[in-house]
Write a protein that holds these residues in place. Sequence first.
Motif, PDB file in Angstrom:
ATOM      1  N   THR A 152       0.835  -1.208   0.000  1.00  0.00           N
ATOM      2  CA  THR A 152       0.000   0.000   0.000  1.00  0.00           C
ATOM      3  C   THR A 152       0.860   1.243   0.000  1.00  0.00           C
ATOM      4  OG1 THR A 152      -1.733  -1.161   1.228  1.00  0.00           O
ATOM      5  CG2 THR A 152      -1.803   1.243   1.248  1.00  0.00           C
ATOM      6  N   PHE A 153       1.892   1.239   0.823  1.00  0.00           N
ATOM      7  CA  PHE A 153       2.785   2.398   0.916  1.00  0.00           C
ATOM      8  C   PHE A 153       3.450   2.683  -0.423  1.00  0.00           C
ATOM      9  CE2 PHE A 153       6.613   4.731   1.825  1.00  0.00           C
ATOM     10  CZ  PHE A 153       6.295   5.544   2.898  1.00  0.00           C
ATOM     11  N   ARG A 154       3.963   1.639  -1.049  1.00  0.00           N
ATOM     12  CA  ARG A 154       4.667   1.811  -2.325  1.00  0.00           C
ATOM     13  C   ARG A 154       3.736   2.355  -3.406  1.00  0.00           C
ATOM     14  NH1 ARG A 154       6.616  -2.850  -2.438  1.00  0.00           N
ATOM     15  NH2 ARG A 154       8.735  -2.471  -1.707  1.00  0.00           N
ATOM     16  N   ALA A 155       2.484   1.910  -3.401  1.00  0.00           N
ATOM     17  CA  ALA A 155       1.529   2.391  -4.400  1.00  0.00           C
ATOM     18  C   ALA A 155       1.175   3.859  -4.166  1.00  0.00           C
ATOM     19  CB  ALA A 155       0.260   1.536  -4.356  1.00  0.00           C
ATOM     20  N   LEU A 156       1.060   4.270  -2.913  1.00  0.00           N
ATOM     21  CA  LEU A 156       0.690   5.647  -2.601  1.00  0.00           C
ATOM     22  C   LEU A 156       1.851   6.617  -2.766  1.00  0.00           C
ATOM     23  CD1 LEU A 156      -1.526   5.220   0.600  1.00  0.00           C
ATOM     24  CD2 LEU A 156      -2.291   5.954  -1.669  1.00  0.00           C
ATOM     25  N   TYR A 157       3.072   6.150  -2.450  1.00  0.00           N
ATOM     26  CA  TYR A 157       4.210   7.070  -2.379  1.00  0.00           C
ATOM     27  C   TYR A 157       5.384   6.545  -3.193  1.00  0.00           C
ATOM     28  CZ  TYR A 157       1.239   8.565   1.411  1.00  0.00           C
ATOM     29  OH  TYR A 157       0.148   8.970   2.135  1.00  0.00           O
ATOM     30  N   PRO A 158       5.274   6.538  -4.509  1.00  0.00           N
ATOM     31  CA  PRO A 158       6.333   5.965  -5.351  1.00  0.00           C
ATOM     32  C   PRO A 158       7.637   6.759  -5.308  1.00  0.00           C
ATOM     33  CG  PRO A 158       4.665   7.064  -6.696  1.00  0.00           C
ATOM     34  CD  PRO A 158       4.125   7.019  -5.315  1.00  0.00           C
ATOM     35  N   ARG A 159       7.589   8.006  -4.821  1.00  0.00           N
ATOM     36  CA  ARG A 159       8.819   8.812  -4.773  1.00  0.00           C
ATOM     37  C   ARG A 159       9.683   8.488  -3.555  1.00  0.00           C
ATOM     38  NH1 ARG A 159       6.388  14.749  -5.797  1.00  0.00           N
ATOM     39  NH2 ARG A 159       4.774  13.844  -4.461  1.00  0.00           N
ATOM     40  N   VAL A 160       9.158   7.675  -2.643  1.00  0.00           N
ATOM     41  CA  VAL A 160       9.924   7.267  -1.472  1.00  0.00           C
ATOM     42  C   VAL A 160      10.711   6.006  -1.808  1.00  0.00           C
ATOM     43  CG1 VAL A 160       9.795   6.576   0.946  1.00  0.00           C
ATOM     44  CG2 VAL A 160       8.163   8.252   0.034  1.00  0.00           C
ATOM     45  N   ARG A 161      11.951   5.943  -1.394  1.00  0.00           N
ATOM     46  CA  ARG A 161      12.792   4.760  -1.631  1.00  0.00           C
ATOM     47  C   ARG A 161      12.544   3.755  -0.495  1.00  0.00           C
ATOM     48  NH1 ARG A 161      18.020   5.527  -1.209  1.00  0.00           N
ATOM     49  NH2 ARG A 161      18.008   7.620  -0.321  1.00  0.00           N
ATOM     50  N   LEU A 162      11.465   3.011  -0.637  1.00  0.00           N
ATOM     51  CA  LEU A 162      11.033   2.097   0.415  1.00  0.00           C
ATOM     52  C   LEU A 162      11.943   0.876   0.484  1.00  0.00           C
ATOM     53  CD1 LEU A 162       8.768   1.539   2.512  1.00  0.00           C
ATOM     54  CD2 LEU A 162       7.665   0.166   0.736  1.00  0.00           C
ATOM     55  N   ASP A 163      12.380   0.547   1.698  1.00  0.00           N
ATOM     56  CA  ASP A 163      13.169  -0.660   1.943  1.00  0.00           C
ATOM     57  C   ASP A 163      12.402  -1.510   2.949  1.00  0.00           C
ATOM     58  OD1 ASP A 163      14.946  -2.657   2.599  1.00  0.00           O
ATOM     59  OD2 ASP A 163      16.699  -1.340   2.641  1.00  0.00           O
ATOM     60  N   PRO A 164      11.722  -2.548   2.497  1.00  0.00           N
ATOM     61  CA  PRO A 164      10.892  -3.348   3.405  1.00  0.00           C
ATOM     62  C   PRO A 164      11.663  -4.375   4.215  1.00  0.00           C
ATOM     63  CG  PRO A 164      10.705  -4.205   1.182  1.00  0.00           C
ATOM     64  CD  PRO A 164      11.601  -2.985   1.090  1.00  0.00           C
ATOM     65  N   GLU A 165      12.977  -4.453   4.034  1.00  0.00           N
ATOM     66  CA  GLU A 165      13.752  -5.519   4.657  1.00  0.00           C
ATOM     67  C   GLU A 165      14.352  -5.148   6.005  1.00  0.00           C
ATOM     68  OE1 GLU A 165      13.848  -8.460   3.353  1.00  0.00           O
ATOM     69  OE2 GLU A 165      12.764  -7.870   1.549  1.00  0.00           O
ATOM     70  N   ILE A 166      14.370  -3.867   6.360  1.00  0.00           N
ATOM     71  CA  ILE A 166      15.170  -3.444   7.505  1.00  0.00           C
ATOM     72  C   ILE A 166      14.300  -2.964   8.657  1.00  0.00           C
ATOM     73  CG2 ILE A 166      17.227  -2.896   6.175  1.00  0.00           C
ATOM     74  CD1 ILE A 166      16.340  -0.084   5.969  1.00  0.00           C
ATOM     75  N   LEU A 167      14.903  -2.835   9.826  1.00  0.00           N
ATOM     76  CA  LEU A 167      14.165  -2.463  11.032  1.00  0.00           C
ATOM     77  C   LEU A 167      13.973  -0.960  11.161  1.00  0.00           C
ATOM     78  CD1 LEU A 167      15.773  -4.926  13.618  1.00  0.00           C
ATOM     79  CD2 LEU A 167      13.533  -5.104  12.527  1.00  0.00           C
ATOM     80  N   TYR A 168      14.937  -0.171  10.691  1.00  0.00           N
ATOM     81  CA  TYR A 168      14.768   1.282  10.738  1.00  0.00           C
ATOM     82  C   TYR A 168      15.718   1.935   9.736  1.00  0.00           C
ATOM     83  CZ  TYR A 168      18.879   1.103  13.849  1.00  0.00           C
ATOM     84  OH  TYR A 168      20.121   0.868  14.384  1.00  0.00           O
ATOM     85  N   THR A 169      15.418   3.182   9.403  1.00  0.00           N
ATOM     86  CA  THR A 169      16.251   3.942   8.471  1.00  0.00           C
ATOM     87  C   THR A 169      16.528   5.320   9.048  1.00  0.00           C
ATOM     88  OG1 THR A 169      14.407   4.986   7.283  1.00  0.00           O
ATOM     89  CG2 THR A 169      15.134   2.821   6.497  1.00  0.00           C
ATOM     90  N   GLU A 170      17.589   5.932   8.569  1.00  0.00           N
ATOM     91  CA  GLU A 170      17.876   7.339   8.857  1.00  0.00           C
ATOM     92  C   GLU A 170      18.395   7.970   7.593  1.00  0.00           C
ATOM     93  OE1 GLU A 170      20.332  10.266  11.916  1.00  0.00           O
ATOM     94  OE2 GLU A 170      20.638   8.097  12.014  1.00  0.00           O
TER      95      GLU A 170
END
Length: 337
Positions: A152-170
Motif C-alpha cells: 500500500t505504501f509503495r503504491a501511494l508514495y512511489p517517490r519514497v525509496r522504500l526498503d521493506p527488509e530493515i528495522l529502521y532507516t535514517e
Amino acid sequence: MVMMCKYRAVTVFRRPGRHRVAVLVRHGLLPMELGIAHRIMGRSKTAAGDLLYEVVTCTPVPGQVRTDADFTINVEHGPEALAEADTVIVPAAHETDETYTAGRLPAHLADALAHIRPGTRIASICTGAFVLAAAGLLDGRRATTHWAACDTFRALYPRVRLDPEILYTEDGGVLTSAGVASGIDLCLHMVRSDFGTAVANSVARRTVVPPHRDGGQAQFVERPVPAPRVHSTERARTFALAHLDRPLTLRELAAQQSMSVRTFTRRFREETCVSPQRWLIRQRVERARQLLEESDLPVDRIAREAGFGTAASLRQHLQAVLGVSPSAYRRTFRAAG
C-alpha cells in the motif's frame, strides 16, 4: 513558526538543557508505541543519574485520544509542543494511516506538522511513516514501514525509496521504523547517536532488550514455516564476540558449529539476515565505540582490541558506519558521558 492561531504560544518543556522530544499521537494510537519513546528516551541518563531527554505527548486537538485498546488517553498538549521540540516522533494510528491519498493529510494534522521548526529531527514508528510520506518529508529518501503495509505504501508514495527488509532507516534527519517493536530499535539508535553507546546500552539493559538487534524485518514476514532445525549459529556468534581482537575466518566460525562453510553461511544469513562478514564488522564497530567512550586507550590499541588491526582500518570502518573519525567520536561521547 506557529501556524494555528487558536493555540496560544506556551512553554511546554520546562527543563533547559535536555533534548526535547514531542510524541505526536492521533486517534487509533497503539498504546505500546507511545510507551516506547517515554521508556527508552525518557529514562536515558548520564552516569551521574541525570535525565538526558524531556519527553512530552501532544496531539493536534488536545483532549481524549482513542487507542486501539479498550481505553482512551487524555493529552493536554496541543501542537505548540512541536514548535519547541528537538525531535518529533509520530507513532502509528490504525484508524487512518493507510487511508491517506498520496501527498494529502487532514487539515488539522497538516496544520499541526507546520509547527515543526526547520532542522528538527523527525521519526516515525510503524505505519506512522504514512504521515511523513503524505507530508512530503520522505520524498527521495530511504524509508521503511511495517512489512504488511509495504505494498500500500509503495503504491501511494512511489517517490519514497522504500526498503521493506530493515528495522529502521535514517536519511537526512528523517527516520522511520518497521513494526511496533522496531520502535525500540529506532529509539535506542537515536539515544546512541545523541549520547553514545554506553547510555544506549544502559537503558537497554534496564528495559531488558538487546541494545542492537541483528537482521531486518524480513525474518518476521508471514510465510510457510519450515521444519525446525536442530542447529543454529549461536555458538559461533558467542565465540566470535569473545575473540573479536583476532582475525576470524569463516572456516573457524563454521567449525564451532561443526558445519561446512557453505552450510554455516546459509544458516547464519537465515538467522540474522546479514552475512557473517557484515555481522563481524558491526560487532567490531560496537566494540570500538565502547572503548572510545569508556577508555583512554590510543586509537591504534583500540583498533587491535576491536579486531580491525590498524588505526587506518578502524578509521575507514568508523567513517563508513558513523560518518566520523575515531578522534571526533571520542571527543563527542567522552564529553557527553
